[in-house]
Design a protein around this motif. Sequence first.
Motif, PDB file in Angstrom:
ATOM      1  N   GLY B 366       0.823  -1.205   0.000  1.00 33.10           N
ATOM      2  CA  GLY B 366       0.000   0.000   0.000  1.00 33.10           C
ATOM      3  C   GLY B 366       0.852   1.247   0.000  1.00 33.10           C
ATOM      4  N   TYR B 367       0.176   2.374   0.159  1.00 31.57           N
ATOM      5  CA  TYR B 367       0.944   3.611   0.283  1.00 31.57           C
ATOM      6  C   TYR B 367       0.200   4.645   1.104  1.00 31.57           C
ATOM      7  CZ  TYR B 367      -1.895   5.385  -3.681  1.00 31.57           C
ATOM      8  OH  TYR B 367      -2.922   5.763  -4.503  1.00 31.57           O
ATOM      9  N   TYR B 368       1.003   5.432   1.812  1.00 32.74           N
ATOM     10  CA  TYR B 368       0.513   6.618   2.521  1.00 32.74           C
ATOM     11  C   TYR B 368       0.594   7.799   1.572  1.00 32.74           C
ATOM     12  CZ  TYR B 368       1.188   3.919   6.828  1.00 32.74           C
ATOM     13  OH  TYR B 368       1.126   2.969   7.813  1.00 32.74           O
ATOM     14  N   PHE B 369      -0.283   8.766   1.752  1.00 31.67           N
ATOM     15  CA  PHE B 369      -0.243   9.926   0.860  1.00 31.67           C
ATOM     16  C   PHE B 369      -0.845  11.145   1.535  1.00 31.67           C
ATOM     17  CE2 PHE B 369      -4.754   9.489  -0.616  1.00 31.67           C
ATOM     18  CZ  PHE B 369      -5.012   8.198  -0.169  1.00 31.67           C
ATOM     19  N   ASN B 370      -0.439  12.304   1.034  1.00 32.69           N
ATOM     20  CA  ASN B 370      -0.977  13.542   1.597  1.00 32.69           C
ATOM     21  C   ASN B 370      -2.247  13.969   0.844  1.00 32.69           C
ATOM     22  OD1 ASN B 370      -0.089  14.681  -0.794  1.00 32.69           O
ATOM     23  ND2 ASN B 370       1.753  15.609   0.107  1.00 32.69           N
ATOM     24  N   ASP B 371      -2.891  14.998   1.342  1.00 36.01           N
ATOM     25  CA  ASP B 371      -4.157  15.423   0.721  1.00 36.01           C
ATOM     26  C   ASP B 371      -3.953  15.906  -0.712  1.00 36.01           C
ATOM     27  OD1 ASP B 371      -5.605  14.794   2.955  1.00 36.01           O
ATOM     28  OD2 ASP B 371      -5.473  16.803   3.824  1.00 36.01           O
ATOM     29  N   LYS B 372      -2.772  16.458  -0.972  1.00 32.49           N
ATOM     30  CA  LYS B 372      -2.481  16.988  -2.309  1.00 32.49           C
ATOM     31  C   LYS B 372      -2.687  15.924  -3.383  1.00 32.49           C
ATOM     32  CE  LYS B 372       1.844  17.769  -4.131  1.00 32.49           C
ATOM     33  NZ  LYS B 372       3.243  18.252  -4.068  1.00 32.49           N
ATOM     34  N   VAL B 373      -2.181  14.720  -3.146  1.00 35.93           N
ATOM     35  CA  VAL B 373      -2.260  13.679  -4.174  1.00 35.93           C
ATOM     36  C   VAL B 373      -3.474  12.758  -3.977  1.00 35.93           C
ATOM     37  CG1 VAL B 373       0.215  13.691  -4.681  1.00 35.93           C
ATOM     38  CG2 VAL B 373      -0.679  12.142  -2.925  1.00 35.93           C
ATOM     39  N   ASN B 374      -4.389  13.137  -3.115  1.00 36.22           N
ATOM     40  CA  ASN B 374      -5.631  12.367  -3.001  1.00 36.22           C
ATOM     41  C   ASN B 374      -6.458  12.598  -4.265  1.00 36.22           C
ATOM     42  OD1 ASN B 374      -7.633  10.755  -1.992  1.00 36.22           O
ATOM     43  ND2 ASN B 374      -8.017  11.979  -0.169  1.00 36.22           N
ATOM     44  N   TRP B 375      -7.223  11.617  -4.647  1.00 37.99           N
ATOM     45  CA  TRP B 375      -8.083  11.776  -5.812  1.00 37.99           C
ATOM     46  C   TRP B 375      -9.482  12.112  -5.338  1.00 37.99           C
ATOM     47  CZ3 TRP B 375      -6.242   7.699  -3.401  1.00 37.99           C
ATOM     48  CH2 TRP B 375      -7.094   6.665  -3.044  1.00 37.99           C
ATOM     49  N   LYS B 376     -10.248  12.800  -6.181  1.00 45.50           N
ATOM     50  CA  LYS B 376     -11.517  13.366  -5.710  1.00 45.50           C
ATOM     51  C   LYS B 376     -12.734  12.687  -6.322  1.00 45.50           C
ATOM     52  CE  LYS B 376      -8.684  16.589  -4.115  1.00 45.50           C
ATOM     53  NZ  LYS B 376      -8.161  16.505  -2.751  1.00 45.50           N
ATOM     54  N   THR B 377     -12.518  11.952  -7.399  1.00 47.60           N
ATOM     55  CA  THR B 377     -13.646  11.314  -8.085  1.00 47.60           C
ATOM     56  C   THR B 377     -13.559   9.802  -7.872  1.00 47.60           C
ATOM     57  OG1 THR B 377     -12.204  11.666 -10.000  1.00 47.60           O
ATOM     58  CG2 THR B 377     -14.180  12.998  -9.861  1.00 47.60           C
ATOM     59  N   PRO B 378     -14.678   9.091  -7.988  1.00 54.39           N
ATOM     60  CA  PRO B 378     -14.631   7.649  -7.754  1.00 54.39           C
ATOM     61  C   PRO B 378     -13.888   6.924  -8.867  1.00 54.39           C
ATOM     62  CG  PRO B 378     -16.823   8.310  -8.468  1.00 54.39           C
ATOM     63  CD  PRO B 378     -16.033   9.572  -8.283  1.00 54.39           C
ATOM     64  N   SER B 379     -13.479   5.701  -8.592  1.00 55.12           N
ATOM     65  CA  SER B 379     -12.925   4.788  -9.611  1.00 55.12           C
ATOM     66  C   SER B 379     -11.556   5.187 -10.139  1.00 55.12           C
ATOM     67  CB  SER B 379     -13.872   4.656 -10.814  1.00 55.12           C
ATOM     68  OG  SER B 379     -15.150   4.280 -10.384  1.00 55.12           O
ATOM     69  N   ARG B 380     -10.873   6.098  -9.483  1.00 55.22           N
ATOM     70  CA  ARG B 380      -9.591   6.542 -10.015  1.00 55.22           C
ATOM     71  C   ARG B 380      -8.472   5.596  -9.591  1.00 55.22           C
ATOM     72  NH1 ARG B 380      -9.637   9.416 -13.912  1.00 55.22           N
ATOM     73  NH2 ARG B 380      -8.709  11.411 -13.405  1.00 55.22           N
ATOM     74  N   ILE B 381      -8.502   5.184  -8.327  1.00 56.01           N
ATOM     75  CA  ILE B 381      -7.518   4.238  -7.792  1.00 56.01           C
ATOM     76  C   ILE B 381      -8.315   3.121  -7.130  1.00 56.01           C
ATOM     77  CG2 ILE B 381      -5.682   3.893  -6.085  1.00 56.01           C
ATOM     78  CD1 ILE B 381      -4.575   5.859  -7.910  1.00 56.01           C
ATOM     79  N   GLY B 382      -7.868   1.901  -7.300  1.00 53.15           N
ATOM     80  CA  GLY B 382      -8.572   0.809  -6.626  1.00 53.15           C
ATOM     81  C   GLY B 382      -8.510  -0.458  -7.441  1.00 53.15           C
ATOM     82  N   ASN B 383      -8.881  -1.543  -6.808  1.00 52.11           N
ATOM     83  CA  ASN B 383      -9.092  -2.813  -7.501  1.00 52.11           C
ATOM     84  C   ASN B 383     -10.028  -3.630  -6.619  1.00 52.11           C
ATOM     85  OD1 ASN B 383      -7.455  -4.271  -5.538  1.00 52.11           O
ATOM     86  ND2 ASN B 383      -5.680  -3.370  -6.549  1.00 52.11           N
ATOM     87  N   THR B 384     -10.338  -4.833  -7.012  1.00 56.45           N
ATOM     88  CA  THR B 384     -11.354  -5.577  -6.269  1.00 56.45           C
ATOM     89  C   THR B 384     -10.952  -5.802  -4.811  1.00 56.45           C
ATOM     90  OG1 THR B 384     -12.122  -6.687  -8.260  1.00 56.45           O
ATOM     91  CG2 THR B 384     -12.654  -7.741  -6.168  1.00 56.45           C
ATOM     92  N   TRP B 385      -9.823  -6.445  -4.605  1.00 54.15           N
ATOM     93  CA  TRP B 385      -9.471  -6.873  -3.254  1.00 54.15           C
ATOM     94  C   TRP B 385      -8.792  -5.797  -2.415  1.00 54.15           C
ATOM     95  CZ3 TRP B 385      -6.990 -12.149  -5.030  1.00 54.15           C
ATOM     96  CH2 TRP B 385      -8.003 -13.078  -5.289  1.00 54.15           C
ATOM     97  N   MET B 386      -8.001  -4.933  -3.056  1.00 51.98           N
ATOM     98  CA  MET B 386      -7.204  -3.963  -2.305  1.00 51.98           C
ATOM     99  C   MET B 386      -6.345  -4.668  -1.248  1.00 51.98           C
ATOM    100  SD  MET B 386      -8.480  -1.095  -3.611  1.00 51.98           S
ATOM    101  CE  MET B 386      -8.131   0.231  -2.463  1.00 51.98           C
ATOM    102  N   GLY B 387      -5.659  -5.705  -1.669  1.00 51.69           N
ATOM    103  CA  GLY B 387      -4.851  -6.470  -0.716  1.00 51.69           C
ATOM    104  C   GLY B 387      -5.729  -7.318   0.179  1.00 51.69           C
ATOM    105  N   ASP B 388      -5.177  -7.730   1.283  1.00 53.09           N
ATOM    106  CA  ASP B 388      -5.850  -8.689   2.162  1.00 53.09           C
ATOM    107  C   ASP B 388      -5.922  -8.092   3.563  1.00 53.09           C
ATOM    108  OD1 ASP B 388      -6.653 -10.800   3.684  1.00 53.09           O
ATOM    109  OD2 ASP B 388      -5.028 -12.144   3.101  1.00 53.09           O
ATOM    110  N   PRO B 389      -7.089  -7.563   3.948  1.00 53.58           N
ATOM    111  CA  PRO B 389      -7.167  -6.846   5.227  1.00 53.58           C
ATOM    112  C   PRO B 389      -6.907  -7.740   6.436  1.00 53.58           C
ATOM    113  CG  PRO B 389      -9.364  -7.176   4.309  1.00 53.58           C
ATOM    114  CD  PRO B 389      -8.389  -7.615   3.267  1.00 53.58           C
ATOM    115  N   ALA B 390      -7.028  -9.060   6.268  1.00 50.68           N
ATOM    116  CA  ALA B 390      -6.713  -9.963   7.391  1.00 50.68           C
ATOM    117  C   ALA B 390      -5.311  -9.679   7.921  1.00 50.68           C
ATOM    118  CB  ALA B 390      -6.824 -11.423   6.944  1.00 50.68           C
ATOM    119  N   LYS B 391      -4.418  -9.315   7.000  1.00 52.75           N
ATOM    120  CA  LYS B 391      -3.026  -9.073   7.381  1.00 52.75           C
ATOM    121  C   LYS B 391      -2.872  -7.887   8.336  1.00 52.75           C
ATOM    122  CE  LYS B 391      -0.949 -12.107   4.585  1.00 52.75           C
ATOM    123  NZ  LYS B 391      -2.068 -12.898   4.102  1.00 52.75           N
ATOM    124  N   LEU B 392      -3.851  -6.983   8.327  1.00 51.90           N
ATOM    125  CA  LEU B 392      -3.737  -5.806   9.198  1.00 51.90           C
ATOM    126  C   LEU B 392      -3.773  -6.199  10.675  1.00 51.90           C
ATOM    127  CD1 LEU B 392      -5.931  -3.201   7.273  1.00 51.90           C
ATOM    128  CD2 LEU B 392      -3.437  -3.363   7.361  1.00 51.90           C
TER     129      LEU B 392
END
Lengths: 502, 502
Positions: B366-392
């Motif tokens: 994953g990655y950390y990011f500041n507000d500047k590089v946040n995206w504002k519209t849906p569907s810009r970044i993402g995929n189905t699983w977004m990794g495996d949250p169990a690992k958190l």
Amino acid sequence: NVFFHKTNRFYCHFQIKNLIFHTTFPGSTFEQAKSHPRDVAVLSPEVKTPIPGPKSKELMGHVQNFQNTKALSFFCDFERSKANYLVDADENIILDCFQQISSMPLGYNNTELIAVGKQDNLQNLLINRPAMVTFADMNFPRLVHDSLLRVAPEGLSNVITMGCGSCANENAYKAAFLWYMRDRRGYELPPAEDDEAYSSCVMNQVPGSPKLSMLSFEGGLHGRTLAALSTTHTRPLLKLDMPAFDWPIAPFPKLKYPLEEHESENAKEEARCLAVVEDLITEWSKRAPVAGIVVEPIQAEGGDNHASDDFFRKLRKIALKHSVAFVVDEVQTGVAITGKWWAHEHWGLETPPDIVTFAKKMFIGGYYFNDKVNWKTPSRIGNTWMGDPAKLHLLKKTIEIVKEQRLKDNAQHTGNYLTESLKSLENIHSTALEGSRGRGLFCAVDVNGSRDKVVKEMLQRGVLVGASGPNSIRFRPSLIFTPTHVDIAMDRLDQVLTSVKI
Amino acid sequence: NVFFHKTNRFYCHFQIKNLIFHTTFPGSTFEQAKSHPRDVAVLSPEVKTPIPGPKSKELMGHVQNFQNTKALSFFCDFERSKANYLVDADENIILDCFQQISSMPLGYNNTELIAVGKQDNLQNLLINRPAMVTFADMNFPRLVHDSLLRVAPEGLSNVITMGCGSCANENAYKAAFLWYMRDRRGYELPPAEDDEAYSSCVMNQVPGSPKLSMLSFEGGLHGRTLAALSTTHTRPLLKLDMPAFDWPIAPFPKLKYPLEEHESENAKEEARCLAVVEDLITEWSKRAPVAGIVVEPIQAEGGDNHASDDFFRKLRKIALKHSVAFVVDEVQTGVAITGKWWAHEHWGLETPPDIVTFAKKMFIGGYYFNDKVNWKTPSRIGNTWMGDPAKLHLLKKTIEIVKEQRLKDNAQHTGNYLTESLKSLENIHSTALEGSRGRGLFCAVDVNGSRDKVVKEMLQRGVLVGASGPNSIRFRPSLIFTPTHVDIAMDRLDQVLTSVKI
């Protein structure tokens, strides 16, 4: 009412944690009802709040503090969900015909998978993160044998694992490029003294880093990392502002449904598209030669676009004729949902694909491949983790369950019932619906009007379906979906089309 | 003997499954020995067979039936491995200074992580595969708060999860591109009536799919999917035959070690590289403007190449001056191994990075990011699983343990001891070794002669280290590595250099 027959049922209820499920087993007699595995329990969805409800909205507020939430529909209570029923954060009980974007073969909290999750052999791989590329687990060969290789597509005896569908496709493309260069040069590697090849590739330059391309189809979706995204051609918001590889893109047949009623015009459309594929391969041979063709058996995000088995047989022949790799992306079509484990098994290919990619209901990403596209030198394909081998234990059990419970047959039979039911609804709502189509439980119908509104209104009535392409509704239920679940879904779709202006 | 002092020890042994570990606790008194957590038990490696041994070779034969095994070193018995000791399939007990290519913060089979693995809240996410992009788990916001956000780099309040390091970087690049286009155009999206933008991007063409680039460094490694690979410039076999994005590549400083003895010439070398970075940004502005710069704090695969804190401060200023995103790849340097949770915290930046990517010891990408590089519209970044949250859940517990056991301090202190020990060996073997360097436990030394032979001979004496770049040995031990483990590793390195012709 054909959609929700209320006769001959046995009522009971069972409890998951502290949520009571009022369930109904389908079947004409008490004995038949009892014989159903518990996981096909049927109940009427119960929606108490607007979806997303207050609790989901509160949680979105929390997520908004660290992430854009614009793609979030609602929050799930996975602990309380069961089989075909997803319980949301507001305790709404939803009949889930979408199953985490087609990622759940057996629905929620399958009892046998729960047992597998706590097994020591899975836990060893969960706690100790293997760098499988170099230090593999000693149980890995046996585990692959008992899981991935049990469902290997005919002709593809090799398999490699990856973390997700995008990585599966990216690495399949890499395998195609490696094979193409080996094939054209006639040997695996340039001689060691060919400094130019080795030094140029490190700097992304020819000849070491050659101009090559993957041919993809309009309407296809193969992932969202940048090369996979370069073969993805669906929603603009996935692609806008992203640099892409300039690779050839062929039209995918736009067929008329039902397929059996439009055979000759559909055949013409398919011939047109195949001709473009050949033209593109020739045209690009000077610019960035086509190393492979990637295609979905059914375009699963781009509108549930089907093509005939004949189309795919001919496409495979074109790949052979021009000696380019044939890559079938079964990330969404795989795992029995079409009635066969792999959708391409329906095609009756004379020569199997070179590569078949997978993810989603397989629990892990990766691809199967033939000896032709295997690489011969170290370090050509791989990464540190190579996905998460712990997931192979879940796959192994799932394969056993699919076989024992004959879930391929269920997908075929319940799927046929779903397609027929959609056609019946299409007759009733002839201005609102058209193009009912499906292979097994992999089904869709087109909406004239606001498709998004229909999806939203169905959810509000307790049935979750997905959107596909610009105007289709897609069904991607679990493999334990039954005709009675179909009835519930059809009843709610009927309700929406009857009562809501779309 | 400075490398393996044999005095003041308390001997005991404990048993993992049916393998007896003859262990030695370091410390000058019995009481000190007892106070050590069990997981820092020290034992002498025991090698009974050549590595890979007969069992590993047999297993390679099995894998060869379905996969190329050329990158495999040997097979692991994860069940029997413990803490800093990896047991292989042939029951060799190996002191592991590489830890699954830097993926294990706490070593093998940490007792507390074993308990977490079986917790219901983790199991819910393991069995039920969430499509996190749309249907998030209701416990996800809390879990992110208790794990990822607890170690968020200063100034970066947003975070997104992915399946692996390659996907982390690919998506970080996407975030940079999105931000760049929004920044240059002055608003998020082209107007809806701008058909050309929306239709061209779907076909990979300008203007919707713009020519943009990421600037990377020679010797960097950022992953092996095709865009990540386009920023990777290490071993040719990773890149040969793969098409790549033609993006600008700057030289990374080639410094002389120890850094404190070569300050002025190193400063000149860094100034030279920084000047090239600026030149490239200007030069490429017409061709494929640089949207971001990606850099590792220490080039972790490309030779353990360090640069000064001052270099990175100046690089960050260049990114600000030219208004391009500054992406720090902490996939391998993250999680306390350098003595701080993130290696870039050493730099004393005035303005934090825009994006920090992670994977490996974080259990999830994953990655950390500041507000500047946040995206504002849906569907810009993402995929189905977004990794495996169990690992958190594993990450959450790891963060607690690192804090409780003060493992950042241990990484600093034991790391200093490791670097000093390497320097001592360098004095003894002055023709064979040079360039000892490290930050915390992230250490390396260069070999004059066959580095690969040294790595292999050390393994044969029971100590696993990694290779880095053309001639370096890298140490990536767990955070519970102790000075006595350092002594064992140094003793074996000493043995190899004394007795083997390299």
